[in-house]
Motif scaffolding. Structure first.
Motif, PDB file in Angstrom:
ATOM      1  N   MET A   1      -5.188  -7.306  52.658  1.00 54.62           N
ATOM      2  CA  MET A   1      -4.434  -6.586  51.274  1.00 54.62           C
ATOM      3  C   MET A   1      -5.265  -5.353  50.837  1.00 54.62           C
ATOM      4  O   MET A   1      -3.681  -4.916  51.023  1.00 54.62           O
ATOM      5  CB  MET A   1      -4.822  -8.292  50.365  1.00 54.62           C
TER       6      MET A   1
ATOM      7  N   GLU B   1      -3.027  -2.877  52.703  1.00 53.03           N
ATOM      8  CA  GLU B   1      -1.793  -2.934  52.362  1.00 53.03           C
ATOM      9  C   GLU B   1      -1.172  -1.961  51.527  1.00 53.03           C
ATOM     10  O   GLU B   1      -0.515  -1.432  51.586  1.00 53.03           O
ATOM     11  CB  GLU B   1      -1.148  -4.188  52.086  1.00 53.03           C
TER      12      GLU B   1
ATOM     13  N   ARG C   1      -2.182   1.722  51.851  1.00 52.87           N
ATOM     14  CA  ARG C   1      -0.715   2.283  53.272  1.00 52.87           C
ATOM     15  C   ARG C   1       0.406   2.768  51.821  1.00 52.87           C
ATOM     16  O   ARG C   1       1.172   3.220  51.979  1.00 52.87           O
ATOM     17  CB  ARG C   1      -0.317   1.080  53.793  1.00 52.87           C
TER      18      ARG C   1
ATOM     19  N   GLY D   1       6.338 -13.632  45.415  1.00 59.94           N
ATOM     20  CA  GLY D   1       5.160 -14.108  44.871  1.00 59.94           C
ATOM     21  C   GLY D   1       3.598 -13.380  45.057  1.00 59.94           C
ATOM     22  O   GLY D   1       2.479 -13.832  45.007  1.00 59.94           O
ATOM     23  N   ALA D   2       4.373 -12.109  45.018  1.00 56.24           N
ATOM     24  CA  ALA D   2       2.818 -11.521  43.731  1.00 56.24           C
ATOM     25  C   ALA D   2       2.332 -11.789  43.556  1.00 56.24           C
ATOM     26  O   ALA D   2       2.615 -11.935  41.949  1.00 56.24           O
ATOM     27  CB  ALA D   2       3.237  -9.712  43.887  1.00 56.24           C
ATOM     28  N   THR D   3       0.573 -12.217  43.014  1.00 57.50           N
ATOM     29  CA  THR D   3      -0.219 -12.810  41.518  1.00 57.50           C
ATOM     30  C   THR D   3       0.111 -10.997  40.738  1.00 57.50           C
ATOM     31  O   THR D   3       0.373 -10.068  41.289  1.00 57.50           O
ATOM     32  CB  THR D   3      -1.382 -13.155  42.099  1.00 57.50           C
ATOM     33  N   GLU D   4      -0.406 -11.127  40.299  1.00 57.58           N
ATOM     34  CA  GLU D   4      -1.099 -10.442  38.988  1.00 57.58           C
ATOM     35  C   GLU D   4      -1.873  -9.399  39.589  1.00 57.58           C
ATOM     36  O   GLU D   4      -1.752  -8.073  39.222  1.00 57.58           O
ATOM     37  CB  GLU D   4      -1.206 -11.008  37.737  1.00 57.58           C
ATOM     38  N   SER D   5      -3.007  -9.535  40.235  1.00 59.19           N
ATOM     39  CA  SER D   5      -4.383  -9.138  40.598  1.00 59.19           C
ATOM     40  C   SER D   5      -3.837  -7.987  42.422  1.00 59.19           C
ATOM     41  O   SER D   5      -3.593  -7.234  41.913  1.00 59.19           O
ATOM     42  CB  SER D   5      -5.034  -9.989  40.897  1.00 59.19           C
ATOM     43  N   GLN D   6      -2.318  -8.603  42.438  1.00 60.70           N
ATOM     44  CA  GLN D   6      -1.864  -8.190  43.690  1.00 60.70           C
ATOM     45  C   GLN D   6      -1.308  -6.892  43.320  1.00 60.70           C
ATOM     46  O   GLN D   6      -1.479  -5.907  43.755  1.00 60.70           O
ATOM     47  CB  GLN D   6      -1.739  -9.034  44.373  1.00 60.70           C
TER      48      GLN D   6
ATOM     49  N   ARG E   1       8.385  -7.694  43.519  1.00 62.31           N
ATOM     50  CA  ARG E   1       7.580  -7.881  44.179  1.00 62.31           C
ATOM     51  C   ARG E   1       6.910  -9.909  43.467  1.00 62.31           C
ATOM     52  O   ARG E   1       6.304  -9.964  44.484  1.00 62.31           O
ATOM     53  CB  ARG E   1       6.093  -7.131  44.344  1.00 62.31           C
ATOM     54  N   LEU E   2       7.177  -9.060  42.312  1.00 64.57           N
ATOM     55  CA  LEU E   2       7.218 -10.586  41.229  1.00 64.57           C
ATOM     56  C   LEU E   2       7.578 -12.038  41.645  1.00 64.57           C
ATOM     57  O   LEU E   2       6.420 -12.946  41.845  1.00 64.57           O
ATOM     58  CB  LEU E   2       7.122 -10.529  40.295  1.00 64.57           C
TER      59      LEU E   2
ATOM     60  N   ALA F   1       3.490 -18.232  41.079  1.00 67.42           N
ATOM     61  CA  ALA F   1       3.576 -17.153  41.845  1.00 67.42           C
ATOM     62  C   ALA F   1       3.358 -17.770  43.117  1.00 67.42           C
ATOM     63  O   ALA F   1       3.982 -17.387  44.179  1.00 67.42           O
ATOM     64  CB  ALA F   1       2.837 -15.643  41.486  1.00 67.42           C
TER      65      ALA F   1
ATOM     66  N   GLN G   1      -2.204  -3.190  43.765  1.00 65.66           N
ATOM     67  CA  GLN G   1      -1.114  -2.019  44.574  1.00 65.66           C
ATOM     68  C   GLN G   1      -1.179  -0.961  43.225  1.00 65.66           C
ATOM     69  O   GLN G   1      -1.559   0.770  44.210  1.00 65.66           O
ATOM     70  CB  GLN G   1      -0.200  -2.269  44.534  1.00 65.66           C
TER      71      GLN G   1
ATOM     72  N   ASP H   1      -0.028 -17.172  37.498  1.00 65.60           N
ATOM     73  CA  ASP H   1      -0.337 -16.337  39.049  1.00 65.60           C
ATOM     74  C   ASP H   1      -0.508 -18.152  39.610  1.00 65.60           C
ATOM     75  O   ASP H   1       0.035 -18.181  41.203  1.00 65.60           O
ATOM     76  CB  ASP H   1      -1.473 -16.611  38.961  1.00 65.60           C
TER      77      ASP H   1
END
Ligand SMILES: Nc1ncnc2c1ncn2[C@@H]1O[C@H](COP(=O)(O)OP(=O)(O)OP(=O)(O)O)[C@@H](O)[C@H]1O
Ligand SMILES: [Mg+2]
Lengths: 404, 244
Positions: free
Chosen positions: A1, A4, A7, A319-324, A315-316, B89, A328, B86
């Motif tokens: 993660m 990613e 990148r 299924g991206a979580t808040e922290s992901q 992205r949300l 998500a 980023q 979350d």
């Protein structure tokens, strides 16, 4: 993660390469300034320390005048000057003193053939060479008879030798110091620049008798060099000399000294003190520019988050979580400021190298400060990237998807 | 296929008295006024109704993108009303796939990278991710287009990429809000054939909003919305007849 995120961050940064470059300029300047300053500051400190050791850490200088005045201040009109008797007394009566030498100096023009060169003429004797631990490059020192009679023999510092004679041998030649003609009997070894930035090799030595009779016209000695025996502290030597001089000059117990004893360590710590104050001041300026750089990064990250609202929505949605999402954008800010930091480090070292070359001091890059600059720019990225990244992470996916 | 831990007797999706109110006071909009609906696993449901009747609002709630003002939503028998952002998500990531009218692909990002996106957030390793993404693209008939950017693809192809992205995680449910809204008739039928195949062959439950009766014909159940309420809810006899 994390991989990613890095990148993606590089992709996003390169997509707006020019904008990214402008954004990190503040960080670049801040880091470069700190690195260059510390490098040059460290170099000049090293130089001062090297000078002190060439001058001799065991060397004391005695001058007439009020103690509050610095080593460069002139002799007070009212204070009694020093004499050759003082030189001999210091050398003979103080056990901690190995050797004492007189020194009278004046700036004069030296002429050989059609070459004129303004230098410092110092009247002294052979003890000067011992006290300053200065070897001859060629020729000989003064004969006892030359010192006693004050005949016009002279020893050239390396700079003067080079200016007047180039590659030729000066030994036996006659040069003119104003109206005095003197014969070159020897040359000194190269000593280099001193901590005061003066060229120590820019000197001509003549017997002090000759100086007193033909240049100053009196019997005064303006400065005495005294070298302390090895194993004895300069503090002890200084105290001994002060005691003797107070006695000789009949200074009462409650009266102030009317002479000065300088320690080379004292001078060097004063100089390094000035350097560190300057470094501190300029570092403060650098800190401000890092702050400005950080605000620049925050600004551009906010713009970037707004521009990429729809992307964030997508992205949300997948299924991206808040922290992901937070990670980023935070990583993007950190990578951005680290790039700035790295450019700044390279630029700072280059400037430091240039500066040390110009000031002819050693190039002294400091690994700790380079590492600190690197970590500090990461910190700037975290501090100023957090708010925009949080804004991205907290977006409402539906509104974000509807954006544009 | 992910299996939702549901008792066999309960439907996959249950909406009970779902209400959604936007704004407050004079600006208050009652987008949903009490929706009751059950959807069983494996169903293909078409949602129809006039503009502003609340179809998208319902889809957003069904897709865990929005929360109802009142009412209860059970997914796989479990209430999702009080889950955090979350947690929702994570549900989207594991059980749902979205297909939008406007495709919603990442620009300047290859088809393969777009399809990989949900897998990145699942934390899947790169090689596995690329393999699954290639398979998904092949399934929607885009093998060989992996490196194309959205701008290099036709609308129909972009929607296929979006479908590949929706199915790459092996979801239980695909939520499609007017998936053919931007496409011509021929392209629309291709997309519908693709979705029908996913429903029939892979058992993916599909909820699809559409304005076009032709497209709704592909579904085996039609739900009509009107003013934030369900006006009618019928089995599609034609499809049911075909199936026999
Ligand atoms: N974020 C919002 N804020 C305020 N009102 C909203 C919001 N989203 C939707 N609405 C309102 O809720 C009602 C239902 O909207 P919704 O988008 O669900 O309709 P729809 O059935 O999908 O229509 P269409 O067929 O045009 O897509 C509409 O009156 C709309 O104006
Ligand atoms: Mg809608």
């Amino acid at each position: 993660m994390l991989y990613e995120a890095i990148r993606l961050a590089l992709q996003a940064i390169l997509r707006n390469a020019f904008r990214s470059f402008l954004t990190v300029l503040g960080i670049v300047i801040g880091v470069a300034a700190v690195i260059a300053m510390v490098t040059v500051g460290q170099g000049s400190t090293d130089q001062v320390e090297a000078d002190v050791s060439t001058l001799g850490t065991n060397l004391l200088m005695i001058r007439p005048g009020q103690p509050s005045r610095g080593p460069g201040s002139g002799v007070g009109g009212s204070t009694a000057s020093l004499t050759m008797k003082d030189v001999d007394a210091i050398e003979q009566q103080i056990a901690s003193v190995a050797v004492a030498a007189p020194s009278n100096s004046r700036s004069m023009t030296a002429i050989f053939g059609n070459v004129n060169y303004t230098t410092t003429v110092t009247g002294t004797d052979n003890r000067y060479l011992t006290a300053r631990d200065w070897a001859l490059g060629s020729g000989r020192s003064f004969y006892e008879s030359e010192q006693r009679t004050g005949s016009s023999a002279c020893i050239l510092g390396d700079t003067v030798r080079q200016k007047l004679f180039g590659n030729g041998s000066p030994l036996g030649a006659s040069i003119r110091l104003k109206q005095i003609s003197c014969r070159v009997i020897g040359t000194l070894e190269v000593k280099g620049a001193s901590s005061f930035g003066t060229d120590q090799d820019d000197i001509v030595l003549i017997p002090i008798k000759a100086f007193q009779r033909r240049i100053s016209g009196n019997q005064d000695v303006s400065m005495i060099f005294a070298s302390i025996r090895t194993g004895i502290s300069t503090e002890k030597g200084k105290a001994d000399i002060e005691g003797l001089m107070r006695e000789r000059r009949r200074i009462g117990p409650f009266e102030e000294d009317d002479f000065n004893v300088f320690d080379m360590k004292q001078i060097s710590s004063m100089l390094t003190g000035i350097t560190s104050v300057l470094t501190g001041l300029l570092s403060a300026v650098a800190a401000v520019s890092l702050l400005v750089g950080g605000i620049g990064i925050m600004n551009i990250m906010l713009v970037s988050v707004t521009e990429r609202t729809r992307e964030i929505g997508i992205r949300l949605a997948v299924g991206a979580t808040e922290s992901q999402v937070l990670l980023q954008f935070l990583v993007e800010a950190i990578v951005l400021s680290l790039i700035g930091g790295l450019i700044g480090i390279v630029l700072g070292l280059a400037l430091g190298l240039l500066g040390s070359r110009l000031l002819s001091i050693p190039f002294a890059p400091d690994a700790t400060i380079v590492l600190a600059a690197f970590l500090f720019s990461a910190l700037v990225g975290i501090l100023f990237g957090y708010f925009p990244a949080r804004r991205a992470a907290r977006m409402d996916p539906i509104e974000a998807l509807r954006h544009q | 296929m992910n299996t939702v831990t549901a008792s066999a007797s309960r439907p996959l999706i249950q909406l009970q008295g779902i209400t959604k109110i936007y704004g407050a006071g004079d600006a208050e909009v009652r987008a949903l006024r009490g929706i009751d609906m059950d959807v069983n696993a494996g169903e293909f449901v078409a949602i129809m109704g006039p503009s502003g009747s609340g179809k998208s609002t319902a889809m957003n709630i069904l897709g865990f993108l929005d929360k109802p003002t009142a009412g209860h939503y059970f997914f796989g028998g479990a209430a999702v009303d009080h889950l955090s952002r979350d947690q929702l998500a994570l549900l989207r990531r594991s059980f749902l796939g979205f297909v939008f009218q406007g495709y919603n692909l990442l620009a300047r990002t290859s088809a393969l990278d777009n399809v990989e996106l949900p897998l990145i957030y699942q934390g899947m390793a790169g090689t596995k991710r690329r393999q699954l993404a290639r398979e998904a693209l092949a399934k929607v008939g885009l093998a060989g287009r992996e490196d194309h950017y959205p701008s290099q693809l036709s609308g129909g192809q972009q929607q296929r990429v979006a479908i590949a992205r929706a199915i790459v995680t092996n979801p239980d449910v695909i939520l499609a809000d007017e998936p053919t809204g931007n496409l011509d008739t021929a392209r629309s039928h291709e997309i519908m054939d693709l979705l029908t195949g996913l429903n029939r062959n892979d058992g993916i439950t599909i909820l699809m909003v559409t304005h076009e009766p032709d497209m709704a014909e592909y579904a085996d159940r039609m739900v009509h919305f009107l003013d934030g309420r369900i006006e009618s809810d019928n089995k599609n006899k034609k499809v049911a007849g075909d199936a026999v």
